[in-house]
Write a protein that holds these residues in place. Structure first.
Motif, short mmCIF file in Angstrom:
data_model
loop_
_atom_site.label_atom_id
_atom_site.label_comp_id
_atom_site.label_asym_id
_atom_site.label_seq_id
_atom_site.Cartn_x
_atom_site.Cartn_y
_atom_site.Cartn_z
N GLU A 93 -6.40 0.42 -5.02
CA GLU A 93 -5.39 1.31 -4.46
C GLU A 93 -5.99 2.67 -4.08
OE1 GLU A 93 -1.95 1.63 -6.96
OE2 GLU A 93 -0.88 2.89 -5.50
N GLN B 147 -1.65 16.78 3.85
CA GLN B 147 -0.88 16.48 2.65
C GLN B 147 -1.81 16.58 1.46
OE1 GLN B 147 1.06 12.68 2.37
NE2 GLN B 147 0.18 12.24 4.34
N ALA C 268 6.70 13.58 0.30
CA ALA C 268 6.33 14.46 1.41
C ALA C 268 7.28 15.65 1.37
CB ALA C 268 6.46 13.72 2.73
N THR D 207 9.15 7.13 -0.32
CA THR D 207 9.44 5.72 -0.04
C THR D 207 8.60 4.86 -0.99
OG1 THR D 207 9.27 3.97 1.63
CG2 THR D 207 7.84 5.85 1.94
N LEU E 123 8.05 0.67 -2.50
CA LEU E 123 8.36 -0.75 -2.43
C LEU E 123 8.55 -1.34 -3.83
CD1 LEU E 123 5.87 -1.88 0.34
CD2 LEU E 123 8.33 -2.32 0.37
N HIS F 95 6.37 -6.18 -8.93
CA HIS F 95 7.04 -5.14 -9.72
C HIS F 95 8.14 -5.68 -10.63
CE1 HIS F 95 5.48 -3.08 -6.07
NE2 HIS F 95 5.05 -2.24 -6.97
N ASP G 280 12.66 -1.75 -0.22
CA ASP G 280 12.01 -0.47 -0.03
C ASP G 280 13.06 0.62 -0.19
OD1 ASP G 280 9.36 0.84 0.84
OD2 ASP G 280 10.88 1.88 2.01
N PRO H 288 -1.79 -2.51 -8.37
CA PRO H 288 -1.32 -3.81 -7.88
C PRO H 288 -2.46 -4.70 -7.40
CG PRO H 288 -0.73 -2.05 -6.34
CD PRO H 288 -1.24 -1.40 -7.59
N PHE H 289 -3.59 -4.08 -6.98
CA PHE H 289 -4.67 -4.87 -6.42
C PHE H 289 -5.64 -5.40 -7.46
CE2 PHE H 289 -3.09 -2.05 -3.15
CZ PHE H 289 -2.63 -3.00 -2.28
N LEU I 11 7.14 7.81 7.65
CA LEU I 11 6.49 7.35 6.42
C LEU I 11 6.39 5.84 6.54
CD1 LEU I 11 8.82 9.65 5.52
CD2 LEU I 11 7.61 9.41 3.36
N VAL I 12 5.36 5.25 5.95
CA VAL I 12 5.26 3.79 6.01
C VAL I 12 4.83 3.25 4.65
CG1 VAL I 12 2.92 3.76 6.99
CG2 VAL I 12 4.41 1.82 7.34
N SER I 13 5.60 2.30 4.15
CA SER I 13 5.25 1.59 2.92
C SER I 13 4.68 0.24 3.29
CB SER I 13 6.50 1.36 2.05
OG SER I 13 6.88 2.54 1.44
N ALA J 135 3.08 -3.53 1.94
CA ALA J 135 2.70 -4.51 0.93
C ALA J 135 1.69 -5.43 1.60
CB ALA J 135 3.92 -5.29 0.45
N GLY K 219 3.74 10.30 4.79
CA GLY K 219 3.70 9.70 3.45
C GLY K 219 3.90 8.21 3.49
N GLY K 220 3.99 7.63 2.30
CA GLY K 220 4.18 6.19 2.18
C GLY K 220 3.86 5.68 0.81
N ASP K 221 3.70 4.38 0.74
CA ASP K 221 3.43 3.70 -0.52
C ASP K 221 2.56 2.50 -0.16
OD1 ASP K 221 3.63 2.90 -3.21
OD2 ASP K 221 5.46 1.74 -2.86
N ILE K 222 1.78 2.00 -1.13
CA ILE K 222 1.01 0.79 -0.84
C ILE K 222 0.99 -0.10 -2.07
CG2 ILE K 222 -1.26 1.80 -1.37
CD1 ILE K 222 -2.11 0.17 1.31
N THR K 223 1.25 -1.39 -1.83
CA THR K 223 1.24 -2.37 -2.91
C THR K 223 0.86 -3.72 -2.32
OG1 THR K 223 2.50 -3.20 -4.79
CG2 THR K 223 3.73 -2.86 -2.75
#
Lengths: 280, 280
Positions: free
Chosen positions: A3, A17, A23, A37, A39, A45, A125, A277-278, B79-81, B83, B113-117
């Motif tokens: 991650e 940022q 944000a 945001t 997931l 999860h 999400d 998660p990875f 923003l983008v999440s 997976a 911003g965002g999230d990653i999983t």
């Protein structure tokens, strides 16, 4: 690929940022807009066998609210995008929204929109919008050398119990208190374990963090491993000047000059591992 | 279970809304804040074999921008999440962000911003924030009886070509023009085919929509079926008063009093079918 390395690549595409939980965007004259945001993916999860739709809906919003708490913000609105798995029935969807909106009501958060589609795994999400006084949202890159490292409550309980905490309470009041009393020099929420999250804060602040093992407030049945590397604690991690420790804070360490992002525990190196998660 | 019945159930949990493409929230004294969230799921919205990561990233943002265009708004932030699926490699993720940010740059949209999983299927959730002059965002529930039904361009081209359009151009300038010239009485974007989307507009406005088959602007190689039920056109659907038709608009029908949401084509009933993830 983990991650941290992915996030550092992605950051190259983003505007300026600091990698905070939300944000921060210009809003009114007196307030900034916070937006986050997150997931929530089935079998990553949550597992369907372990919790109800109400639990999953609650926890989905709790993840977003915890990000607002981390900045000392006041949540206002949320949106949720759902991808339904083949097993999803209308009553599950209804339960999911019930759980989500019942937590929302406790914190004055209105559901204002979303999207719905399908996928192989149930995926949600959550987007949460909130506000903070202009220029005062708590950040993770503002800790200073000599600041004490604090947490808002007992750690490791969720990991020790096999992640049985179905309805976590995001620390919104505590976060706002930290902001308004100007006690915290930096803040973030604890989601992936103290070690990994503290590494992130230390890295962002350009400091080394040094923990005292005997000071860690352990939840019932939790071992130190659960507190350091377990995750899903929904507590706040923050720093403050010595003698400015707020009520209810547990001092667990100190920030020092040194290699940015390095961790020590009782003077020995500590690995920044936690819930990823990875690698899970 | 189809999308319409799910959405009506979900609406019971939401704050007051009209089911528009974006949620409209109070912002500054002169502006409202628009916010939209859309999922892009592998094997539902795209197939890995048919497009590159750059295409998918572009199209993910285009979906969100099209929602802003539908309200006559001006996009600002996204923003983008993500997976990531097991097959996803870092270069794919880089390409995805390249595609997304290159479209963003054309429209002054900053990724904040965002999230990653991870998940079983590659999944992206896009959040776009924009603005519109206070109280003037275009809605879908404001069409009046006697208003002409218009579209902004040729329809069915994407469906006719097997959805080969990799880099759609969201109609942001056209949407803003409709808002500023006060020509549109109602507006939304065309994503699921003219029939299904017009049904939604007619239902929200409490009217019956009547189409003229010979007036439909068909894209090259497109049949009338593609225009009515194909989807993914990235054009705008709007209504205007007679003799107030804006430049470049194709008049395709008229709004009439009658059963809310009912559709006719050349005077005969038309079914409101289109792209629905739950029937696809």
């Amino acid at each position: 690929m983990n991650e941290l390395s992915l996030i550092s690549m992605i950051r190259g595409f983003s505007g300026p940022q600091t990698g905070d939980d939300c944000a921060v965007l210009p809003y009114t004259r007196r307030e900034d807009l916070l937006i986050t945001t997150d997931l929530m993916v089935e079998d990553v999860h949550f597992r369907r066998a372990n919790e109800t739709g109400v639990d999953t809906g609650w926890r989905t919003l709790a993840r977003g609210l915890s990000d607002i708490a981390a900045m000392g913000g006041d949540p206002k609105y949320c949106l949720v995008s759902l991808a339904l798995a083949p097993w999803t029935c209308p009553s599950y969807v209804r339960d999911f929204y019930r759980g989500l909106t019942s937590l929302g009501k406790r914190h004055g958060v209105t559901l204002v929109g979303g999207d719905i589609t399908k996928s192989v795994k149930f995926t949600a999400d959550i987007v949460v919008l909130g506000t903070a006084p202009k220029g005062r949202a708590l950040r993770r890159n503002t800790a200073g050398a000599g600041d004490l490292v604090c947490v808002s409550g007992a750690l490791g309980g969720n990991a020790a119990s096999g992640f049985r905490l179905k309805r976590p309470e995001p620390k919104l009041a505590y976060g706002r208190e930290l902001l308004f009393t100007r006690r915290a020099t930096a803040c973030m929420d604890l989601t992936d374990g103290l070690a990994l999250d503290l590494h992130r804060m230390a890295l962002a602040s350009g400091l080394t963090a040094s923990l005292f093992a005997e000071k860690l407030p352990l939840a019932k049945q939790a071992a130190i491993e659960h507190a350091l590397h377990g995750g899903e604690d929904y507590e706040l991690l923050f720093t403050c000047r010595p003698r400015r420790t707020p009520l209810g804070a547990h001092v667990v360490g100190v920030m020092e000059t040194g290699k940015a992002g390095a961790l020590k525990i009782n003077g020995r190196p500590l690995e920044a591992k936690g819930w990823d998660p990875f690698s899970a």
